[in-house]
Design a protein around this motif. Structure first.
Motif, short mmCIF file in Angstrom:
data_model
loop_
_atom_site.label_atom_id
_atom_site.label_comp_id
_atom_site.label_asym_id
_atom_site.label_seq_id
_atom_site.Cartn_x
_atom_site.Cartn_y
_atom_site.Cartn_z
N LEU A 1 0.83 -1.21 0.00
CA LEU A 1 0.00 0.00 0.00
C LEU A 1 0.87 1.27 0.00
N ALA A 2 1.92 1.22 0.81
CA ALA A 2 2.83 2.37 0.88
C ALA A 2 3.48 2.60 -0.48
N PHE A 3 3.90 1.49 -1.10
CA PHE A 3 4.55 1.61 -2.41
C PHE A 3 3.57 2.16 -3.44
N LEU A 4 2.34 1.63 -3.43
CA LEU A 4 1.34 2.09 -4.40
C LEU A 4 1.06 3.59 -4.21
N ALA A 5 0.88 3.98 -2.93
CA ALA A 5 0.58 5.39 -2.65
C ALA A 5 1.74 6.28 -3.11
N ALA A 6 2.97 5.82 -2.81
CA ALA A 6 4.15 6.62 -3.19
C ALA A 6 4.27 6.70 -4.71
N TRP B 1 12.45 3.90 -12.99
CA TRP B 1 13.16 4.77 -12.05
C TRP B 1 12.20 5.39 -11.04
N GLN B 2 10.99 5.67 -11.52
CA GLN B 2 9.98 6.22 -10.62
C GLN B 2 9.64 5.20 -9.53
N ALA B 3 9.67 3.91 -9.90
CA ALA B 3 9.39 2.85 -8.92
C ALA B 3 10.46 2.86 -7.83
N VAL B 4 11.71 3.17 -8.23
CA VAL B 4 12.79 3.22 -7.22
C VAL B 4 12.51 4.36 -6.23
N SER B 5 12.13 5.54 -6.75
CA SER B 5 11.81 6.66 -5.85
C SER B 5 10.66 6.27 -4.92
N ALA B 6 9.64 5.59 -5.52
CA ALA B 6 8.47 5.20 -4.72
C ALA B 6 8.87 4.21 -3.63
N LEU B 7 9.83 3.32 -3.98
CA LEU B 7 10.29 2.34 -2.99
C LEU B 7 10.95 3.04 -1.81
N LEU B 8 11.79 4.05 -2.13
CA LEU B 8 12.46 4.81 -1.06
C LEU B 8 11.43 5.47 -0.14
N LEU B 9 10.42 6.09 -0.75
CA LEU B 9 9.40 6.78 0.06
C LEU B 9 8.59 5.77 0.88
N ALA B 10 8.30 4.61 0.24
CA ALA B 10 7.52 3.59 0.95
C ALA B 10 8.28 3.09 2.18
N ALA C 1 -3.56 11.20 -2.79
CA ALA C 1 -3.03 9.83 -2.86
C ALA C 1 -2.14 9.55 -1.66
N LEU C 2 -1.24 10.51 -1.37
CA LEU C 2 -0.30 10.27 -0.27
C LEU C 2 -1.01 10.24 1.08
N SER C 3 -1.94 11.19 1.30
CA SER C 3 -2.59 11.22 2.61
C SER C 3 -3.48 9.99 2.79
N THR C 4 -4.13 9.52 1.69
CA THR C 4 -4.94 8.30 1.79
C THR C 4 -4.05 7.13 2.18
N GLY C 5 -2.88 7.06 1.50
CA GLY C 5 -1.94 5.98 1.83
C GLY C 5 -1.51 6.06 3.28
N ALA D 1 10.48 4.78 3.85
CA ALA D 1 10.44 5.85 4.85
C ALA D 1 9.12 5.85 5.60
N ILE D 2 8.02 5.64 4.87
CA ILE D 2 6.70 5.69 5.50
C ILE D 2 6.50 4.51 6.46
N VAL D 3 6.75 3.31 5.92
CA VAL D 3 6.48 2.11 6.74
C VAL D 3 7.38 2.11 7.97
N GLY D 4 8.68 2.44 7.73
CA GLY D 4 9.65 2.44 8.85
C GLY D 4 9.27 3.45 9.92
#
Ligand code: C2E
Ligand code: MG
Ligand code: MG
Length: 699
Positions: A16-21, A173-182, A49-53, A184-187
């Motif tokens: 979910l975090a990844f999808l939102a990011a 590459w966008q998926a990589v950025s999303a992974l980093l954000l995900a 999108a981000l706040s829903t996530g 950060a969020i989950v952690g």
């Protein structure tokens, strides 16, 4: 089992975090530095999108704790948290996600996002309304915020680098950025939950509440649904935009091309010309611009139809394209083309290209088994010698008109005297009005050669204007101006008097030279033309047989009945009538038979191609045979080579005229030549041209 659920919830949270990011970045990558209406919509979409996530993750985070009492959220408070988070996210994204953000704004944006991540989790726990309240570890909360800020900064930085540098594989590459954000969020949200501690028996303070399990279900299904929808919308919009810009590009491309020939059109060519001029200015180089106008294209349209005309244009366009550098040929309009030589061409190189273009355009085009032949008139303007960028095409056009007026099938370099602009024309007209008074007009004479013997039998009088500033100006420049502004009458009258005066002078000097004069269409309309000629001949006591009037074929055909009448009267007077530039007009044979003429002059364009084109030979031979069968003399003009000379003699042409024998010269030069045999070539004047004695005073 509990372990399995914990793993599954973590997996769901991460996904979910990844999808939102991912959706957040997908929308926020279209944010512009300036906040436009479009940008505002992307910003709202991305922050929702981000706040829903974040809120869903917060709910799932609490739910995964498996607490042993009933949990429920205050609905209004939960909604408020979602909105508040959205506001924080939108601020964070607006600051940190604009195109190529600076380091400071990346950090500020990350800080705001980190607050959003931590605050959403903290407030969601408060939204449970637990009593007694939650005990927070401030250090852990600060650590969670720092972790979130660093993670967000890394994700934002990566995303902005991707936007700026990497175009291909953008989504990966966008998926990589999303992974980093995900991460950060989950952690950081996990850290926030760890920072919360409960003390003793806890119960919910809310009377109205949404049970935690329902909230978790809503958070999972609702947010996935919303995020997928946003992602789809974003992708659909992206694709629509891409195909729209593709269509726009195609349209733009089409608007710069000529649809018939697919050559660049005038506006594209002008852009390219401006670039070449800029380059030439920078390097001190030169350019040569050829303006190519087809001769005899209109009759093809009339005879073969417009579709055939189109095919001829396409064929000519293809030939020109093969002779020029890419994008250096354009169609200017109807039967006109432009060709640019951009690589510092010398005058010789420009001439050689023009010669090749002439040779190539006059090759026959096959249309439905028939052959259509056109020739071309080319005007050449050089840059910077012949004018600035803004006048280059106009000057090439002026030069082309001169080439066309001198019979076509030739090229001509621009000269200052060929001015076509209104201002220049007005100046020329003003000067031309005084030219007669000031004695600036002069007749040049071009000998005509008797083909079987090679002797000079007569000459054609060609008008020249000795302009005080422009030098020698040819008739192709000033005759059209004189015709347009009503000066041709005076010029024509002068021509008749001057030609007769010269015939008399030569005659008195012992040279019985036959002289041909050119009559313009306006002169033919003068009611007193024949009387005037008769008067001039009489005043100078000249045998009318020494004078020939040349009238171009197209003029002769214009007003058939009127022309026949004038021709009859001239013939009755004893003056010969010759049809000039024969082959370019549309003579009907029946009409030609009725015309009391004594001579046909084959147009120069046919003579030009004699050596190279079987068709030109056929036309020339047909005209000669036609003339003979109608009992007319035939003259070929524009003979420039021995080859043309030989062919014309073999065909039985009576007289020849052209640079091969002599260029037009002053009366004095012609007389000197006749008397002393000092001339351009060693040719004899026919003995019948002389009297018994040759007095020295001829001129
Ligand atoms: P035109 O009567 O057909 O005259 C022949 C033109 O071809 C002349 O150009 C002549 O110089 C040129 N010419 C002759 N031999 C050659 C050759 O071997 N190669 C090339 N490239 N050109 C050759 P010009 O003198 O410039 O005259 C152009 C036209 O202007 C004439 O065509 C005629 O129609 C008109 N024109 C000349 N003088 C007068 C005049 O006094 N009155 C009127 N109304 N028109 C005139
Ligand atoms: Mg003529
Ligand atoms: Mg002619």
């Amino acid at each position: 089992m509990t372990e399995f659920f914990a793993q599954a919830t973590l997996g769901l949270q991460s996904a979910l975090a990844f999808l939102a990011a991912f959706v957040t970045f997908d929308l926020s990558k279209r944010l512009q530095a300036k906040l436009t209406v479009d940008s505002a919509f992307y910003l709202i979409g991305a922050s929702l999108a981000l706040s829903t996530g974040l809120c869903s993750l917060a709910v799932l985070g609490v739910d995964s704790q498996n607490l042993l009492f009933d949990l429920g959220y205050h609905p209004l408070l939960a909604f408020g948290v979602w909105l508040g988070t959205a506001v924080l996210c939108s601020l964070g994204l607006a600051v940190g996600c604009r195109s190529r953000s600076a380091a400071l704004s990346t950090w500020m944006g990350s800080g705001l996002l980190a607050c959003g991540i931590v605050v959403s989790q903290v407030v969601f726990i408060h939204a449970l309304g637990l009593s007694p309240g939650v005990i927070w570890s401030t250090q852990t909360l600060i650590a969670a915020t720092c972790l979130a800020a660093v993670g967000c900064a890394a994700a934002l930085w990566f995303q902005s680098e991707v936007r700026a540098r990497i175009r291909h594989g953008h989504l990966a590459w966008q998926a990589v950025s999303a992974l980093l954000l995900a991460i950060a969020i989950v952690g950081s949200q996990a850290a926030v939950i760890n920072a919360a501690a409960l003390d003793g028996q806890v119960s919910s303070a809310w009377s109205v509440r949404v049970p935690s399990a329902s909230m978790a279900m809503l958070a999972t299904v609702g947010s996935i649904g919303l995020l997928v929808m946003l992602l789809l919308l974003s992708q659909i919009e992206l694709r629509l935009k891409a195909s729209l810009s593709l269509a726009k590009g195609e349209l733009e491309k089409q608007s710069l091309r000529d649809p018939l020939t697919q050559l660049p059109n005038r506006s594209m060519f002008e852009g390219m010309l401006a670039q070449c001029v800029q380059k030439a200015d920078a390097t001190g180089g030169r350019l040569a611009l050829l303006l190519i106008n087809l001769d005899g294209f209109k009759p093809i349209n009339e005879m073969f139809g417009h579709r055939a005309g189109d095919r001829v244009l396409r064929e000519i366009a293809a030939r020109l394209r093969s002779m020029a550098q890419p994008h250096m040929v354009a169609r200017l309009g109807s039967d006109e083309f432009l060709l640019l030589l951009p690589d510092d061409p010398s005058a010789e190189e420009a001439s050689s290209v023009a010669t090749r273009v002439l040779a190539s355009t006059c090759l026959p085009c096959r249309i439905d088994g028939r052959e259509a032949i056109v020739t071309s008139s080319i005007g050449i303007a050089k840059y910077p010698k012949h004018g600035a960028l803004s006048t280059l095409i106009a000057h090439a056009d002026a030069a082309m008109r001169v080439a066309k007026a001198s019979g076509g099938a030739t090229y001509c370099f621009f000269e200052a005297s060929m001015v076509s602009g209104l201002r220049e024309q007005t100046e020329l007209l003003r000067d031309l009005r005084c030219a007669l008074e000031k004695g600036e007009l002069e007749l040049f004479y071009q000998p005509k050669i008797h083909a079987p013997t090679g002797e000079i039998t007569g000459a054609e009088a060609l008008m020249r204007w000795q302009h005080p500033k422009l030098g020698l100006v040819g008739p192709s420049i000033f005759i059209p101006i004189a015709e347009r502004y009503g000066l041709i009458g005076a010029l024509g009258n002068w021509l008749i008097d001057e030609a007769c005066r010269q015939i008399r002078t030569w005659r008195d000097g012992g040279l019985r030279m036959r002289v041909a004069i050119n009559l313009s269409v306006h002169q033919l309309r003068q009611p007193d033309l024949v009387d005037r000629i008769a008067r001039a001949l009489k005043e100078r006591d000249i045998n009318p047989g020494l004078l020939t009037c040349e009238i171009t074929e197209s003029v002769a055909m214009e007003d058939a009945e009127g022309t026949i009448e004038i021709f009859k009267r001239l013939t009755q007077l004893g003056v010969s009538v010759s049809i000039d530039d024969f082959g370019t007009g549309h003579s009907s044979l029946a009409y030609l038979r009725k015309l009391p003429t004594s001579e046909l002059k084959i147009d120069r364009s046919f003579v030009l191609d004699l050596e190279t084109s079987e068709d030109a030979r056929k036309v020339a031979s047909a005209i000669i045979n036609l003339a003979k069968s109608l009992d007319l003399k035939v003259v070929a003009e524009g003979v420039e080579t021995e080859g043309q000379n030989k062919i014309l003699r073999e065909f039985g042409c009576d007289q020849l005229q052209g640079y091969l024998f002599a260029k037009p010269m002053s009366a004095k030069a012609l007389a000197l030549w006749a008397m002393d045999d000092v001339g351009p070539r060693t040719m004899n004047f026919r003995s019948s041209l002389f009297k018994e004695t040759r007095p020295p005073e001829l001129v």
